[in-house]
Design a protein around this motif. Structure first.
Motif, PDB file in Angstrom:
ATOM      1  N   ASP A  75       0.837  -1.202   0.000  1.00 47.57           N
ATOM      2  CA  ASP A  75       0.000   0.000   0.000  1.00 47.57           C
ATOM      3  C   ASP A  75       0.871   1.252   0.000  1.00 47.57           C
ATOM      4  O   ASP A  75       0.595   2.237   0.671  1.00 47.57           O
ATOM      5  N   GLN A  76       1.964   1.180  -0.791  1.00 46.88           N
ATOM      6  CA  GLN A  76       2.914   2.294  -0.789  1.00 46.88           C
ATOM      7  C   GLN A  76       2.369   3.534  -1.485  1.00 46.88           C
ATOM      8  O   GLN A  76       2.847   4.640  -1.263  1.00 46.88           O
ATOM      9  N   GLY A  77       1.372   3.389  -2.345  1.00 46.52           N
ATOM     10  CA  GLY A  77       0.872   4.516  -3.109  1.00 46.52           C
ATOM     11  C   GLY A  77       1.784   4.839  -4.276  1.00 46.52           C
ATOM     12  O   GLY A  77       2.753   4.129  -4.569  1.00 46.52           O
ATOM     13  N   VAL A  78       1.482   5.930  -4.956  1.00 41.39           N
ATOM     14  CA  VAL A  78       2.248   6.323  -6.140  1.00 41.39           C
ATOM     15  C   VAL A  78       3.549   7.000  -5.724  1.00 41.39           C
ATOM     16  O   VAL A  78       3.546   7.915  -4.898  1.00 41.39           O
ATOM     17  N   ALA A  79       4.659   6.532  -6.284  1.00 45.39           N
ATOM     18  CA  ALA A  79       5.947   7.200  -6.096  1.00 45.39           C
ATOM     19  C   ALA A  79       6.163   8.144  -7.273  1.00 45.39           C
ATOM     20  O   ALA A  79       6.023   7.743  -8.431  1.00 45.39           O
ATOM     21  N   THR A  80       6.497   9.387  -6.988  1.00 47.76           N
ATOM     22  CA  THR A  80       6.678  10.397  -8.031  1.00 47.76           C
ATOM     23  C   THR A  80       8.094  10.959  -7.950  1.00 47.76           C
ATOM     24  O   THR A  80       8.542  11.353  -6.876  1.00 47.76           O
ATOM     25  N   VAL A  81       8.801  10.946  -9.093  1.00 49.61           N
ATOM     26  CA  VAL A  81      10.163  11.478  -9.120  1.00 49.61           C
ATOM     27  C   VAL A  81      10.345  12.329 -10.376  1.00 49.61           C
ATOM     28  O   VAL A  81       9.652  12.134 -11.380  1.00 49.61           O
ATOM     29  N   ASP A  82      11.279  13.275 -10.310  1.00 51.93           N
ATOM     30  CA  ASP A  82      11.663  14.081 -11.470  1.00 51.93           C
ATOM     31  C   ASP A  82      12.919  13.454 -12.057  1.00 51.93           C
ATOM     32  O   ASP A  82      13.972  13.418 -11.417  1.00 51.93           O
ATOM     33  N   LEU A  83      12.812  12.936 -13.268  1.00 48.19           N
ATOM     34  CA  LEU A  83      13.944  12.235 -13.870  1.00 48.19           C
ATOM     35  C   LEU A  83      15.136  13.154 -14.111  1.00 48.19           C
ATOM     36  O   LEU A  83      16.279  12.684 -14.136  1.00 48.19           O
ATOM     37  N   ASP A  84      14.895  14.437 -14.267  1.00 45.50           N
ATOM     38  CA  ASP A  84      16.007  15.355 -14.527  1.00 45.50           C
ATOM     39  C   ASP A  84      16.874  15.575 -13.296  1.00 45.50           C
ATOM     40  O   ASP A  84      18.005  16.049 -13.402  1.00 45.50           O
ATOM     41  N   THR A  85      16.339  15.257 -12.127  1.00 42.24           N
ATOM     42  CA  THR A  85      17.130  15.390 -10.898  1.00 42.24           C
ATOM     43  C   THR A  85      17.278  14.038 -10.212  1.00 42.24           C
ATOM     44  O   THR A  85      17.559  13.964  -9.014  1.00 42.24           O
ATOM     45  N   LEU A  86      17.109  12.961 -10.983  1.00 38.96           N
ATOM     46  CA  LEU A  86      17.140  11.608 -10.419  1.00 38.96           C
ATOM     47  C   LEU A  86      18.524  11.298  -9.850  1.00 38.96           C
ATOM     48  O   LEU A  86      19.538  11.468 -10.523  1.00 38.96           O
ATOM     49  N   SER A  87      18.563  10.853  -8.612  1.00 41.13           N
ATOM     50  CA  SER A  87      19.811  10.444  -7.970  1.00 41.13           C
ATOM     51  C   SER A  87      19.613   9.068  -7.353  1.00 41.13           C
ATOM     52  O   SER A  87      18.479   8.598  -7.185  1.00 41.13           O
ATOM     53  N   HIS A  88      20.713   8.418  -7.008  1.00 38.31           N
ATOM     54  CA  HIS A  88      20.618   7.099  -6.384  1.00 38.31           C
ATOM     55  C   HIS A  88      19.806   7.166  -5.098  1.00 38.31           C
ATOM     56  O   HIS A  88      19.075   6.235  -4.768  1.00 38.31           O
ATOM     57  N   GLU A  89      19.931   8.278  -4.380  1.00 38.17           N
ATOM     58  CA  GLU A  89      19.228   8.409  -3.104  1.00 38.17           C
ATOM     59  C   GLU A  89      17.714   8.435  -3.291  1.00 38.17           C
ATOM     60  O   GLU A  89      16.955   8.073  -2.386  1.00 38.17           O
ATOM     61  N   ALA A  90      17.266   8.878  -4.464  1.00 37.84           N
ATOM     62  CA  ALA A  90      15.828   8.967  -4.728  1.00 37.84           C
ATOM     63  C   ALA A  90      15.225   7.621  -5.116  1.00 37.84           C
ATOM     64  O   ALA A  90      14.005   7.510  -5.240  1.00 37.84           O
ATOM     65  N   MET A  91      16.070   6.613  -5.306  1.00 37.75           N
ATOM     66  CA  MET A  91      15.602   5.307  -5.747  1.00 37.75           C
ATOM     67  C   MET A  91      15.699   4.337  -4.580  1.00 37.75           C
ATOM     68  O   MET A  91      16.792   3.988  -4.146  1.00 37.75           O
ATOM     69  N   SER A  92      14.554   3.909  -4.058  1.00 35.39           N
ATOM     70  CA  SER A  92      14.556   3.004  -2.913  1.00 35.39           C
ATOM     71  C   SER A  92      13.385   2.051  -3.020  1.00 35.39           C
ATOM     72  O   SER A  92      12.437   2.282  -3.783  1.00 35.39           O
ATOM     73  N   GLY A  93      13.456   0.968  -2.239  1.00 38.35           N
ATOM     74  CA  GLY A  93      12.384  -0.020  -2.293  1.00 38.35           C
ATOM     75  C   GLY A  93      12.270  -0.619  -3.684  1.00 38.35           C
ATOM     76  O   GLY A  93      13.241  -0.690  -4.444  1.00 38.35           O
ATOM     77  N   TRP A  94      11.062  -1.020  -4.036  1.00 43.76           N
ATOM     78  CA  TRP A  94      10.877  -1.679  -5.328  1.00 43.76           C
ATOM     79  C   TRP A  94      11.104  -0.737  -6.501  1.00 43.76           C
ATOM     80  O   TRP A  94      11.478  -1.170  -7.599  1.00 43.76           O
ATOM     81  N   THR A  95      10.941   0.585  -6.279  1.00 49.51           N
ATOM     82  CA  THR A  95      11.112   1.520  -7.393  1.00 49.51           C
ATOM     83  C   THR A  95      12.559   1.624  -7.851  1.00 49.51           C
ATOM     84  O   THR A  95      12.826   2.114  -8.948  1.00 49.51           O
ATOM     85  N   ALA A  96      13.507   1.148  -7.017  1.00 50.58           N
ATOM     86  CA  ALA A  96      14.913   1.198  -7.431  1.00 50.58           C
ATOM     87  C   ALA A  96      15.157   0.348  -8.675  1.00 50.58           C
ATOM     88  O   ALA A  96      16.067   0.649  -9.464  1.00 50.58           O
ATOM     89  N   TYR A  97      14.347  -0.683  -8.879  1.00 51.39           N
ATOM     90  CA  TYR A  97      14.572  -1.561 -10.033  1.00 51.39           C
ATOM     91  C   TYR A  97      14.147  -0.903 -11.348  1.00 51.39           C
ATOM     92  O   TYR A  97      14.963  -0.803 -12.272  1.00 51.39           O
ATOM     93  N   PRO A  98      12.913  -0.420 -11.482  1.00 55.74           N
ATOM     94  CA  PRO A  98      12.586   0.279 -12.729  1.00 55.74           C
ATOM     95  C   PRO A  98      13.349   1.584 -12.896  1.00 55.74           C
ATOM     96  O   PRO A  98      13.810   1.902 -14.000  1.00 55.74           O
ATOM     97  N   LEU A  99      13.481   2.368 -11.824  1.00 55.04           N
ATOM     98  CA  LEU A  99      14.203   3.638 -11.953  1.00 55.04           C
ATOM     99  C   LEU A  99      15.688   3.410 -12.210  1.00 55.04           C
ATOM    100  O   LEU A  99      16.324   4.198 -12.917  1.00 55.04           O
ATOM    101  N   GLY A 100      16.232   2.330 -11.663  1.00 52.55           N
ATOM    102  CA  GLY A 100      17.629   2.000 -11.947  1.00 52.55           C
ATOM    103  C   GLY A 100      17.850   1.726 -13.424  1.00 52.55           C
ATOM    104  O   GLY A 100      18.842   2.166 -14.022  1.00 52.55           O
ATOM    105  N   VAL A 101      16.920   0.993 -14.031  1.00 51.03           N
ATOM    106  CA  VAL A 101      16.999   0.732 -15.474  1.00 51.03           C
ATOM    107  C   VAL A 101      16.911   2.040 -16.256  1.00 51.03           C
ATOM    108  O   VAL A 101      17.681   2.268 -17.205  1.00 51.03           O
ATOM    109  N   VAL A 102      15.988   2.911 -15.875  1.00 58.10           N
ATOM    110  CA  VAL A 102      15.856   4.208 -16.555  1.00 58.10           C
ATOM    111  C   VAL A 102      17.138   5.013 -16.416  1.00 58.10           C
ATOM    112  O   VAL A 102      17.621   5.623 -17.386  1.00 58.10           O
ATOM    113  N   TRP A 103      17.716   5.029 -15.234  1.00 55.38           N
ATOM    114  CA  TRP A 103      18.959   5.768 -14.996  1.00 55.38           C
ATOM    115  C   TRP A 103      20.079   5.247 -15.905  1.00 55.38           C
ATOM    116  O   TRP A 103      20.799   6.030 -16.536  1.00 55.38           O
TER     117      TRP A 103
END
Length: 386
Positions: A75-103
């Motif tokens: 029940d984490q809800g929607v995670a929202t990030v700005d890709l232009d300021t994406l940093s490793h610190e902003a990627m945590s939990g399950w979102t680190a996997y899709p965002l890691g690929v994008v990075w």
């Protein structure tokens, strides 16, 4: 085991949350490593197969730099990030996997902009069945298609590995992503982790009236912490002392000399890798010649090596293996990184009920958490669903 949303259900869920239909749905499977454990980062050989448990992602491209990510579990809800300021610190939990690929894709010059993503996965987490690589490979395949990036499956393997290594912080090799991207139904993937050369090996369990039973011990592991990294460091130390580029270059006949050069613990780690590489090659040869019914002894020897030399098993895994063998399994071993996760048992299909019941009873008698037990079969790799 949760049931996957159908493509229609996933489309509806996506539309409900994000207000418009997705551009498409992509899927990638988890994997069982039939044999070849911890050999991948030693530039050795592995033999995984993709399973019929998958991560499915619905994605719609946006016109800005915002990424919104939602999962069907928890029940984490929607995670929202700005890709232009994406940093490793902003990627945590399950979102680190899709965002890691994008990075990684953006690092490699693929112009990934904003997107909405909805994930639905039936690959158990923490079970050693590569739930993380399934997510990475589904997402990498999706953006490769959506953006016409033209990356080969082999290049997508390396995208997923970089995400795992550099973003998630898990020092894994290419085994998981290779299985998820390169597999086909009814086959295992024989992978040379030095050259990245892959060959499909027939693994038609149904024709032999066999199945692979997975026993998820519910003992969770995390590759980014502790034991996995320590084992990798031991292997690197062993290679350095022995003067080789990787333990792939050490043969059985070199072990006697290695015993005199290495401390006892490092020697045991090295011996596991050297003998496990040999077992993978033997398993491929046996599958080609005698079929899957003839590989049981190799699976059992692999487990003993991981238990005694690499020391990555645990009481629950050992009990699953021993109980399955006592009730008709042809072979059994722990699978995955170790320190928990799952065991697999190669069994006659007719013995499934008996083995399930025996393992369940054994865990209850030992006071262990009830395991999740399910059959898997070799399946197709990552692809577009809708």
């Amino acid at each position: 085991m949760s049931t996957a949303l159908t493509p229609a259900e996933l489309t509806a869920a996506f539309t409900d949350h994000f207000g418009a239909a997705p551009d498409g749905i992509w899927t990638a499977p988890g994997r069982v490593n039939l044999i070849g454990e911890h050999t991948d980062y030693n530039e050795g050989f592995v033999l995984p197969f993709a399973i019929d448990r998958t991560a499915n992602v619905a994605i719609r491209l946006r016109g800005d730099s915002t990424a919104r990510l939602l999962s069907s579990y928890g029940d984490q809800g929607v995670a929202t990030v700005d890709l232009d300021t994406l940093s490793h610190e902003a990627m945590s939990g399950w979102t680190a996997y899709p965002l890691g690929v994008v990075w990684v894709l953006r690092q490699q010059g693929v112009a990934v902009g904003g997107f909405d993503l909805y994930l639905d996965s039936t690959v158990p987490t923490g079970a050693g069945l590569s739930s993380s690589a399934a997510i990475e490979c589904a997402v990498a395949t999706a953006f490769n298609d959506l953006l016409d990036a033209g990356l080969s499956a082999e290049e997508l393997v390396l995208v997923g590995q970089r995400a795992e290594n550099e973003v998630v912080g898990a020092p894994t090799g290419i085994l998981d992503q290779s299985a998820s991207l390169l597999a086909t139904d009814g086959h295992a993937v024989f992978l040379d982790c030095r050259t990245q050369e892959a060959k499909l090996v027939p693994l038609d369990l149904a024709a032999a009236s066999l199945l692979v039973l997975v026993v998820d011990t519910k003992v969770s592991h995390a590759h980014a912490t502790g034991g996995y990294a320590a084992r990798r460091a031991s292997c690197e130390l062993g290679a350095e002392v022995l003067g080789v580029a990787a333990l792939r270059d050490v043969d059985d006949e070199d072990l006697a000399e290695a015993a005199g050069l290495l401390d006892p613990e490092t020697f045991r780690r090295v011996r596991h890798i050297v003998t496990e590489d040999a077992r993978v090659l033997q398993t491929v040869a046996v599958l080609d010649d005698g079929g899957p019914a003839a590989i049981g002894a190799l699976l059992l020897a692999s487990h003993a090596s991981m238990r005694d030399d690499f020391e990555i098993s645990c009481p629950e895994l050992d009990l699953a293996v021993d109980t399955a063998m006592a009730h008709g399994a042809l072979g059994a071993r722990m699978t995955g990184g170790g320190f928990g996760g799952s065991a697999i048992a190669l069994i006659p299909a007719a013995a499934e009920a008996a083995v399930r019941a025996a393992v369940t009873a054994a865990f209850a008698s030992a006071g262990f958490t009830a395991p999740d037990i399910f059959a898997v079969s070799p399946a197709d790799g990552a692809r577009r669903l809708a």
